[in-house]
Design a protein around this motif. Structure first.
Motif, mmCIF file in Angstrom:
data_model
loop_
_atom_site.group_PDB
_atom_site.id
_atom_site.type_symbol
_atom_site.label_atom_id
_atom_site.label_comp_id
_atom_site.label_asym_id
_atom_site.label_seq_id
_atom_site.Cartn_x
_atom_site.Cartn_y
_atom_site.Cartn_z
ATOM 1 N N LYS A 176 0.675 -1.321 -0.163
ATOM 2 C CA LYS A 176 -0.006 -0.032 0.057
ATOM 3 C C LYS A 176 0.641 1.222 0.062
ATOM 4 C CE LYS A 176 -3.920 2.219 2.348
ATOM 5 N NZ LYS A 176 -4.971 1.953 3.307
ATOM 6 N N GLU A 177 1.923 1.189 0.911
ATOM 7 C CA GLU A 177 2.815 2.290 0.888
ATOM 8 C C GLU A 177 3.419 2.669 -0.581
ATOM 9 O OE1 GLU A 177 5.717 1.761 3.922
ATOM 10 O OE2 GLU A 177 4.371 2.340 5.553
ATOM 11 N N LYS A 178 3.809 1.404 -1.337
ATOM 12 C CA LYS A 178 4.534 1.632 -2.629
ATOM 13 C C LYS A 178 3.453 2.047 -3.471
ATOM 14 C CE LYS A 178 8.032 -2.087 -1.984
ATOM 15 N NZ LYS A 178 8.389 -3.549 -2.703
ATOM 16 N N LEU A 179 2.310 1.686 -3.548
ATOM 17 C CA LEU A 179 1.253 2.127 -4.312
ATOM 18 C C LEU A 179 0.908 3.718 -4.185
ATOM 19 C CD1 LEU A 179 -0.857 1.393 -6.243
ATOM 20 C CD2 LEU A 179 -2.479 0.930 -4.612
ATOM 21 N N THR A 180 0.791 4.149 -3.097
ATOM 22 C CA THR A 180 0.809 5.489 -2.771
ATOM 23 C C THR A 180 1.775 6.381 -3.260
ATOM 24 O OG1 THR A 180 1.523 5.159 -0.388
ATOM 25 C CG2 THR A 180 -0.797 5.168 -0.744
ATOM 26 N N ASN A 181 3.006 5.856 -3.164
ATOM 27 C CA ASN A 181 4.079 6.643 -3.606
ATOM 28 C C ASN A 181 4.497 6.305 -5.276
ATOM 29 O OD1 ASN A 181 4.713 7.371 -0.873
ATOM 30 N ND2 ASN A 181 6.121 5.455 -0.726
ATOM 31 N N LEU A 182 3.485 5.783 -6.069
ATOM 32 C CA LEU A 182 3.547 5.840 -7.434
ATOM 33 C C LEU A 182 3.324 7.130 -8.113
ATOM 34 C CD1 LEU A 182 2.026 2.334 -8.298
ATOM 35 C CD2 LEU A 182 4.431 2.861 -8.215
ATOM 36 N N GLY A 183 2.441 8.026 -7.420
ATOM 37 C CA GLY A 183 2.054 9.086 -8.107
ATOM 38 C C GLY A 183 3.430 10.201 -8.193
ATOM 39 N N ALA A 184 4.111 9.856 -7.290
ATOM 40 C CA ALA A 184 5.477 11.217 -6.891
ATOM 41 C C ALA A 184 6.547 10.253 -7.421
ATOM 42 C CB ALA A 184 5.489 11.275 -5.275
ATOM 43 N N ASP A 185 6.503 9.157 -7.641
ATOM 44 C CA ASP A 185 7.815 8.305 -8.126
ATOM 45 C C ASP A 185 7.754 7.976 -9.556
ATOM 46 O OD1 ASP A 185 10.179 7.052 -8.347
ATOM 47 O OD2 ASP A 185 9.641 5.299 -7.094
ATOM 48 N N ALA A 186 8.285 8.676 -10.507
ATOM 49 C CA ALA A 186 8.369 8.402 -11.868
ATOM 50 C C ALA A 186 9.648 7.739 -12.324
ATOM 51 C CB ALA A 186 8.118 9.719 -12.605
ATOM 52 N N THR A 187 10.167 6.769 -11.644
ATOM 53 C CA THR A 187 11.434 6.070 -11.807
ATOM 54 C C THR A 187 11.062 4.752 -12.511
ATOM 55 O OG1 THR A 187 11.720 5.322 -9.730
ATOM 56 C CG2 THR A 187 12.804 7.308 -10.545
ATOM 57 N N ALA A 188 11.860 3.916 -12.677
ATOM 58 C CA ALA A 188 11.701 2.488 -13.311
ATOM 59 C C ALA A 188 11.285 1.621 -11.894
ATOM 60 C CB ALA A 188 12.982 1.939 -13.812
ATOM 61 N N GLU A 189 11.691 2.239 -10.843
ATOM 62 C CA GLU A 189 11.018 1.256 -9.892
ATOM 63 C C GLU A 189 9.797 1.162 -9.525
ATOM 64 O OE1 GLU A 189 11.700 0.802 -4.638
ATOM 65 O OE2 GLU A 189 12.766 2.417 -5.927
ATOM 66 N N ALA A 190 9.280 2.393 -9.853
ATOM 67 C CA ALA A 190 7.480 2.489 -9.978
ATOM 68 C C ALA A 190 7.028 1.846 -10.653
ATOM 69 C CB ALA A 190 7.174 4.067 -10.048
ATOM 70 N N THR A 191 7.434 1.503 -12.053
ATOM 71 C CA THR A 191 7.006 0.903 -12.929
ATOM 72 C C THR A 191 6.930 -0.793 -12.748
ATOM 73 O OG1 THR A 191 7.588 2.182 -14.869
ATOM 74 C CG2 THR A 191 6.938 0.080 -15.500
ATOM 75 N N ALA A 192 8.271 -1.146 -12.011
ATOM 76 C CA ALA A 192 8.371 -2.403 -11.734
ATOM 77 C C ALA A 192 7.466 -2.657 -10.540
ATOM 78 C CB ALA A 192 9.534 -2.492 -11.174
ATOM 79 N N THR A 193 7.108 -1.698 -9.578
ATOM 80 C CA THR A 193 6.176 -1.972 -8.663
ATOM 81 C C THR A 193 4.930 -2.258 -8.819
ATOM 82 O OG1 THR A 193 7.784 -0.515 -6.977
ATOM 83 C CG2 THR A 193 5.280 -1.125 -6.277
ATOM 84 N N TYR A 194 4.538 -1.280 -9.823
ATOM 85 C CA TYR A 194 3.108 -1.539 -10.637
ATOM 86 C C TYR A 194 2.754 -2.744 -11.147
ATOM 87 C CZ TYR A 194 -0.943 -0.434 -13.545
ATOM 88 O OH TYR A 194 -2.122 -0.451 -14.160
ATOM 89 N N GLN A 195 3.969 -3.489 -11.917
ATOM 90 C CA GLN A 195 3.924 -4.580 -12.512
ATOM 91 C C GLN A 195 3.667 -5.724 -11.593
ATOM 92 O OE1 GLN A 195 7.240 -4.995 -15.008
ATOM 93 N NE2 GLN A 195 6.776 -3.419 -16.467
ATOM 94 N N GLU A 196 4.248 -5.693 -10.306
ATOM 95 C CA GLU A 196 4.250 -6.774 -9.431
ATOM 96 C C GLU A 196 2.577 -6.658 -8.879
ATOM 97 O OE1 GLU A 196 4.885 -9.881 -7.051
ATOM 98 O OE2 GLU A 196 6.084 -8.866 -8.598
ATOM 99 N N LEU A 197 2.028 -5.246 -8.768
ATOM 100 C CA LEU A 197 0.848 -5.230 -8.157
ATOM 101 C C LEU A 197 0.066 -5.833 -9.200
ATOM 102 C CD1 LEU A 197 0.978 -1.704 -6.612
ATOM 103 C CD2 LEU A 197 1.000 -3.756 -5.486
ATOM 104 N N CYS A 198 -0.055 -5.764 -10.416
ATOM 105 C CA CYS A 198 -0.719 -6.227 -11.504
ATOM 106 C C CYS A 198 -0.655 -7.786 -11.436
ATOM 107 C CB CYS A 198 -0.431 -5.706 -13.053
ATOM 108 S SG CYS A 198 -0.917 -3.690 -13.073
ATOM 109 N N ARG A 199 0.378 -8.177 -11.442
ATOM 110 C CA ARG A 199 0.383 -9.789 -11.402
ATOM 111 C C ARG A 199 -0.236 -10.411 -10.087
ATOM 112 N NH1 ARG A 199 5.923 -8.371 -12.540
ATOM 113 N NH2 ARG A 199 6.432 -8.411 -14.672
ATOM 114 N N GLN A 200 -0.093 -9.679 -8.974
ATOM 115 C CA GLN A 200 -0.767 -10.161 -7.838
ATOM 116 C C GLN A 200 -2.315 -9.996 -8.076
ATOM 117 O OE1 GLN A 200 0.736 -8.349 -4.242
ATOM 118 N NE2 GLN A 200 2.893 -8.766 -4.584
ATOM 119 N N ARG A 201 -2.663 -8.941 -8.501
ATOM 120 C CA ARG A 201 -4.318 -8.809 -8.848
ATOM 121 C C ARG A 201 -4.810 -9.790 -9.712
ATOM 122 N NH1 ARG A 201 -8.459 -7.123 -6.231
ATOM 123 N NH2 ARG A 201 -10.147 -6.297 -7.595
ATOM 124 N N MET A 202 -4.111 -10.255 -10.835
ATOM 125 C CA MET A 202 -4.217 -11.132 -11.854
ATOM 126 C C MET A 202 -4.366 -12.455 -11.201
ATOM 127 S SD MET A 202 -5.330 -9.689 -14.588
ATOM 128 C CE MET A 202 -5.335 -10.881 -15.863
#
Length: 359
Positions: A53-79
């Protein structure tokens, strides 16, 4: 004779008490072990969810490659969660009235709603369940757009300015401006381009012409248009309109104008009030008419080609309160109208014909 009570032997009493006590202690230890294990698992899951949840809330302010990787991991878990869940099928609710109810209402209804009037109908469409989750590729596209928006704050404003200043490339409209065709246009300012117009089959046309003021609207496949935009039919072009409906394989018509507005006809009524009408070789029979609300209604037609004796069911969605040179009063009603139209969509091979007055 006096009877004597013989006492039961008590030599095993002490042994059984020890066994009972041992079983009780073991049971208590097992229960405590289960509780401790459950508590530990809950704490670990809670901690993991808190970190995500903390990583998700920080996605809006973090425009780096780490944010993209975190989002991908969230998508995989959701799927992964989606694939393990099996949602119960949704059932549409229908209304029962003393009068005959259109089956269009039972197939398109989102829930029980009062119906001011209705007519009889035959069974038509079956609803297809909508996708409830977003695929990873769409999520990545949205994330990429958001990251670019964070870097370029004026992107949306620039896109809007470019959209407002857009001008179509010059194209010829010689076919629509011919003498025999100009009378088929409602306005000389709204003419279809020669390279992108719907052409009718001349051998099936009552006037031996291939012209109708209609244009295909393409999506990703240029071979099969998703929509056909046309004008409200004139008394002289009704047969052409139904010929286009038949030849394009259309099963859905969207009408975005009232027939009459402030005493001025916006479109010729190209369907019968009841029974059937014949337009050249196309027989149109009104099967049902269901008023959903004050803003729109749904009609069902039985279309027959007398030349081939083939038949087809066509559904018309008529929006009544979209006045000329104005916008609908209620956005919610328009969205509800759009949702019901989409439930009748049959795929790329069956484009939706959309018309108002001039386009």
């Amino acid at each position: 004779m006096k009877s004597k009570v013989i006492p039961l032997p008590a030599r095993y009493t002490g042994t059984e008490s020890v066994k009972f006590l041992a079983l009780t202690v073991v049971s208590i230890l097992c229960i405590m072990g289960v509780l401790l294990g459950s508590g530990l698992m809950y704490c670990l899951r809670h901690r993991s969810h808190h970190k995500l949840k903390e990583k998700l809330t920080n996605l809006g302010a973090d425009a780096t490659a780490e944010a993209t990787a975190t989002y991908q991991e969230l998508c995989r878990q959701r799927m992964a969660v989606r694939t393990t869940e099996r949602p119960e099928p949704l059932h549409t609710h229908t209304h029962t009235h003393t009068s005959r109810i259109s089956s269009v209402s039972s197939q398109l209804s989102d829930g029980p709603s009062p119906s001011p009037s209705a007519r009889s109908s035959t069974s038509m469409w079956s609803e297809e369940p909508a996708q409830s989750n977003m695929d990873i590729s769409t999520g990545h596209m949205i994330l990429s757009y958001m990251e670019d928006h964070l870097k370029n704050k004026n992107r949306l404003e620039k896109e809007w300015e470019a959209l407002c200043s857009y001008q179509a490339e010059p194209n010829t409209c010689t076919v629509g401006l011919k003498d025999q065709n100009s009378k088929k246009n409602r306005s000389d300012t709204v003419i279809v381009y020669d390279h992108s117009r719907i052409a009718l089959k001349v051998e099936n046309n009552h006037g031996n012409s291939d012209y109708i003021n209609a244009s295909p609207i393409m999506d990703h496949d240029p071979r099969n248009p998703a929509y056909i935009s046309t004008q409200g039919p004139l008394p002289s072009t009704v047969a052409d309109f139904w010929q286009m409906v038949w030849e394009s394989g259309c099963v859905v018509i969207v009408m975005l104008t009232p027939v009459m507005e402030n005493g001025v006809k916006q479109s010729y009524q190209y369907w019968p009030d009841e029974g059937s009408n014949l337009y050249h070789i196309y027989e149109v029979n009104l099967v049902s008419e269901h008023i959903w609300c004050e803003d729109f209604l749904v009609r069902s037609f039985y279309l027959k080609n007398l030349q081939t004796n083939e038949t087809r069911t066509v559904t018309q969605f008529h929006f009544l309160t979209w006045m000329n040179q104005s916008v609908p009063d209620s956005a919610r009603t328009l969205l509800d109208f759009r949702r019901k139209v989409n439930k009748c969509y049959r795929g790329r091979s069956c484009p939706i014909i959309v018309h108002c007055r001039q386009v």
